[in-house]
Motif scaffolding. Structure first.
Motif, PDB file in Angstrom:
ATOM      1  N   MET A   1     -34.722 -53.489  23.162  1.00  0.00           N
ATOM      2  CA  MET A   1     -33.415 -52.965  23.524  1.00  0.00           C
ATOM      3  C   MET A   1     -33.370 -52.657  25.009  1.00  0.00           C
ATOM      4  N   ASP A   2     -32.187 -52.368  25.481  1.00  0.00           N
ATOM      5  CA  ASP A   2     -32.002 -52.358  26.919  1.00  0.00           C
ATOM      6  C   ASP A   2     -32.005 -50.972  27.533  1.00  0.00           C
ATOM      7  N   ARG A   3     -32.603 -50.037  26.880  1.00  0.00           N
ATOM      8  CA  ARG A   3     -32.668 -48.742  27.546  1.00  0.00           C
ATOM      9  C   ARG A   3     -33.917 -47.996  27.104  1.00  0.00           C
ATOM     10  N   LEU A   4     -34.426 -47.204  27.973  1.00  0.00           N
ATOM     11  CA  LEU A   4     -35.586 -46.390  27.659  1.00  0.00           C
ATOM     12  C   LEU A   4     -35.335 -44.996  28.208  1.00  0.00           C
ATOM     13  N   PRO A   5     -34.657 -44.151  27.448  1.00  0.00           N
ATOM     14  CA  PRO A   5     -34.262 -42.852  27.972  1.00  0.00           C
ATOM     15  C   PRO A   5     -35.400 -41.838  27.994  1.00  0.00           C
ATOM     16  N   ILE A   6     -36.508 -42.198  27.377  1.00  0.00           N
ATOM     17  CA  ILE A   6     -37.521 -41.182  27.143  1.00  0.00           C
ATOM     18  C   ILE A   6     -38.082 -40.605  28.431  1.00  0.00           C
ATOM     19  N   ASP A   7     -38.288 -41.461  29.423  1.00  0.00           N
ATOM     20  CA  ASP A   7     -38.895 -40.964  30.648  1.00  0.00           C
ATOM     21  C   ASP A   7     -37.861 -40.448  31.638  1.00  0.00           C
ATOM     22  N   ARG A   8     -36.603 -40.557  31.264  1.00  0.00           N
ATOM     23  CA  ARG A   8     -35.561 -40.157  32.202  1.00  0.00           C
ATOM     24  C   ARG A   8     -35.005 -38.797  31.823  1.00  0.00           C
ATOM     25  N   GLU A   9     -34.396 -38.172  32.807  1.00  0.00           N
ATOM     26  CA  GLU A   9     -33.627 -36.967  32.522  1.00  0.00           C
ATOM     27  C   GLU A   9     -32.390 -37.401  31.762  1.00  0.00           C
ATOM     28  N   VAL A  10     -32.182 -36.903  30.563  1.00  0.00           N
ATOM     29  CA  VAL A  10     -30.949 -37.243  29.874  1.00  0.00           C
ATOM     30  C   VAL A  10     -30.061 -36.014  29.845  1.00  0.00           C
ATOM     31  N   GLN A  11     -28.777 -36.300  29.902  1.00  0.00           N
ATOM     32  CA  GLN A  11     -27.809 -35.212  29.894  1.00  0.00           C
ATOM     33  C   GLN A  11     -27.955 -34.426  28.598  1.00  0.00           C
ATOM     34  N   HIS A  12     -27.801 -33.128  28.688  1.00  0.00           N
ATOM     35  CA  HIS A  12     -27.938 -32.320  27.483  1.00  0.00           C
ATOM     36  C   HIS A  12     -26.682 -32.412  26.625  1.00  0.00           C
ATOM     37  N   LEU A  13     -26.886 -32.518  25.332  1.00  0.00           N
ATOM     38  CA  LEU A  13     -25.750 -32.562  24.421  1.00  0.00           C
ATOM     39  C   LEU A  13     -25.994 -31.532  23.322  1.00  0.00           C
ATOM     40  N   THR A  14     -25.002 -30.715  23.073  1.00  0.00           N
ATOM     41  CA  THR A  14     -25.123 -29.740  21.992  1.00  0.00           C
ATOM     42  C   THR A  14     -24.383 -30.280  20.782  1.00  0.00           C
ATOM     43  N   LEU A  15     -25.091 -30.359  19.668  1.00  0.00           N
ATOM     44  CA  LEU A  15     -24.440 -30.819  18.441  1.00  0.00           C
ATOM     45  C   LEU A  15     -23.439 -29.768  17.991  1.00  0.00           C
ATOM     46  N   SER A  16     -22.273 -30.229  17.590  1.00  0.00           N
ATOM     47  CA  SER A  16     -21.247 -29.275  17.163  1.00  0.00           C
ATOM     48  C   SER A  16     -21.679 -28.577  15.873  1.00  0.00           C
ATOM     49  N   GLU A  17     -21.016 -27.473  15.599  1.00  0.00           N
ATOM     50  CA  GLU A  17     -21.343 -26.721  14.386  1.00  0.00           C
ATOM     51  C   GLU A  17     -21.118 -27.602  13.152  1.00  0.00           C
ATOM     52  N   GLN A  18     -20.028 -28.373  13.196  1.00  0.00           N
ATOM     53  CA  GLN A  18     -19.708 -29.247  12.068  1.00  0.00           C
ATOM     54  C   GLN A  18     -20.803 -30.314  11.885  1.00  0.00           C
ATOM     55  N   THR A  19     -21.253 -30.882  13.001  1.00  0.00           N
ATOM     56  CA  THR A  19     -22.324 -31.892  12.922  1.00  0.00           C
ATOM     57  C   THR A  19     -23.591 -31.269  12.361  1.00  0.00           C
ATOM     58  N   ARG A  20     -23.927 -30.089  12.879  1.00  0.00           N
ATOM     59  CA  ARG A  20     -25.156 -29.430  12.406  1.00  0.00           C
ATOM     60  C   ARG A  20     -25.066 -29.116  10.927  1.00  0.00           C
ATOM     61  N   SER A  21     -23.876 -28.723  10.497  1.00  0.00           N
ATOM     62  CA  SER A  21     -23.760 -28.391   9.078  1.00  0.00           C
ATOM     63  C   SER A  21     -23.884 -29.645   8.200  1.00  0.00           C
ATOM     64  N   ARG A  22     -23.354 -30.754   8.694  1.00  0.00           N
ATOM     65  CA  ARG A  22     -23.515 -32.003   7.939  1.00  0.00           C
ATOM     66  C   ARG A  22     -24.993 -32.429   7.904  1.00  0.00           C
ATOM     67  N   ILE A  23     -25.650 -32.307   9.051  1.00  0.00           N
ATOM     68  CA  ILE A  23     -27.070 -32.675   9.092  1.00  0.00           C
ATOM     69  C   ILE A  23     -27.878 -31.747   8.176  1.00  0.00           C
ATOM     70  N   ASP A  24     -27.517 -30.475   8.186  1.00  0.00           N
ATOM     71  CA  ASP A  24     -28.245 -29.512   7.336  1.00  0.00           C
ATOM     72  C   ASP A  24     -28.189 -29.924   5.868  1.00  0.00           C
ATOM     73  N   ARG A  25     -27.043 -30.452   5.462  1.00  0.00           N
ATOM     74  CA  ARG A  25     -26.916 -30.899   4.062  1.00  0.00           C
ATOM     75  C   ARG A  25     -27.882 -32.046   3.765  1.00  0.00           C
ATOM     76  N   GLU A  26     -28.095 -32.912   4.738  1.00  0.00           N
ATOM     77  CA  GLU A  26     -29.040 -34.020   4.548  1.00  0.00           C
ATOM     78  C   GLU A  26     -30.478 -33.503   4.564  1.00  0.00           C
ATOM     79  N   VAL A  27     -30.753 -32.596   5.496  1.00  0.00           N
ATOM     80  CA  VAL A  27     -32.100 -32.038   5.611  1.00  0.00           C
ATOM     81  C   VAL A  27     -32.507 -31.329   4.312  1.00  0.00           C
ATOM     82  N   ALA A  28     -31.520 -30.701   3.677  1.00  0.00           N
ATOM     83  CA  ALA A  28     -31.798 -29.928   2.454  1.00  0.00           C
ATOM     84  C   ALA A  28     -32.269 -30.812   1.298  1.00  0.00           C
ATOM     85  N   LYS A  29     -32.118 -32.112   1.437  1.00  0.00           N
ATOM     86  CA  LYS A  29     -32.552 -33.023   0.369  1.00  0.00           C
ATOM     87  C   LYS A  29     -34.062 -33.261   0.382  1.00  0.00           C
ATOM     88  N   TYR A  30     -34.733 -32.764   1.436  1.00  0.00           N
ATOM     89  CA  TYR A  30     -36.163 -33.032   1.601  1.00  0.00           C
ATOM     90  C   TYR A  30     -36.937 -31.714   1.660  1.00  0.00           C
TER      91      TYR A  30
END
Ligand code: FES
Length: 179
Positions: A1-30
């Motif tokens: 693929m055409d990008r390698l962000p790992i070694d670069r400074e990436v802009q910070h992104l905060t997951l929204s409360e709604q996103t976190r709550s959706r992810i939490d539902r998936e995490v709870a399955k494990y």
């Protein structure tokens, strides 16, 4: 693929409360110590909301699931369904693996690109279509095969069927129908 962000400074992104709550539902399955098992589901949630997985989104998911960023990056760049850059409203993935290539897959890709005036990987100026090459879609008997928006499998996509698909998708967009 055409990008390698790992070694670069990436802009910070905060997951929204709604996103976190959706992810939490998936995490709870494990089990509690295996949050990373929800990585694909989490990335799918983020992509559904943002349209693609930016390097900042990769990092945010990694942080949220307690995973190394490189591990999330590997998942994002392994699966075709994850968009590593913004895409058009309709992502058209044409299979060019050997069975499809032998039955018109390569010319189907060329026809689509010519009709839309883009090269593989590009998006039309109106933002409607992104054309990409795809690996085997598991529908080799239906060659040439293609996928619309990672969900809709289209079979036997010769020039006429491609032209009518484009018209149909343009109609859908004009009517404001959902993807
Ligand atoms: S090679 Fe195209 S679907 Fe399998």
């Amino acid at each position: 693929m055409d990008r390698l962000p790992i070694d670069r400074e990436v802009q910070h992104l905060t997951l929204s409360e709604q996103t976190r709550s959706r992810i939490d539902r998936e995490v709870a399955k494990y089990p509690a110590d295996q949050k990373q098992s929800a990585v694909i589901a989490s990335l799918t949630i983020v992509q559904r909301e943002q349209g693609w997985i930016s390097p900042a989104a990769e990092r945010a998911v990694a942080d949220y699931l307690g995973m190394p960023a490189i591990a999330v990056h590997e998942v994002v760049t392994f699966y075709n369904m994850f968009n590593t850059q913004p895409v058009g409203r309709f992502k058209l993935n044409v299979c060019t693996n050997l069975p499809c290539a032998l039955s018109g897959g390569t010319s189907a890709l060329k026809h689509l690109c010519d009709r839309l005036g883009v090269a593989p990987g590009e998006t039309t100026a109106d933002g409607l279509f992104t054309v990409q090459e795809a690996e085997c879609l598991g529908a080799c008997g239906d060659a040439p095969a293609m996928l619309v928006n990672d969900q809709r499998l289209c079979s036997f996509m010769g020039p006429e069927r491609l032209d009518s698909l484009i018209e149909q998708l343009r109609d859908e967009a004009a009517k404001g129908e959902s993807k």
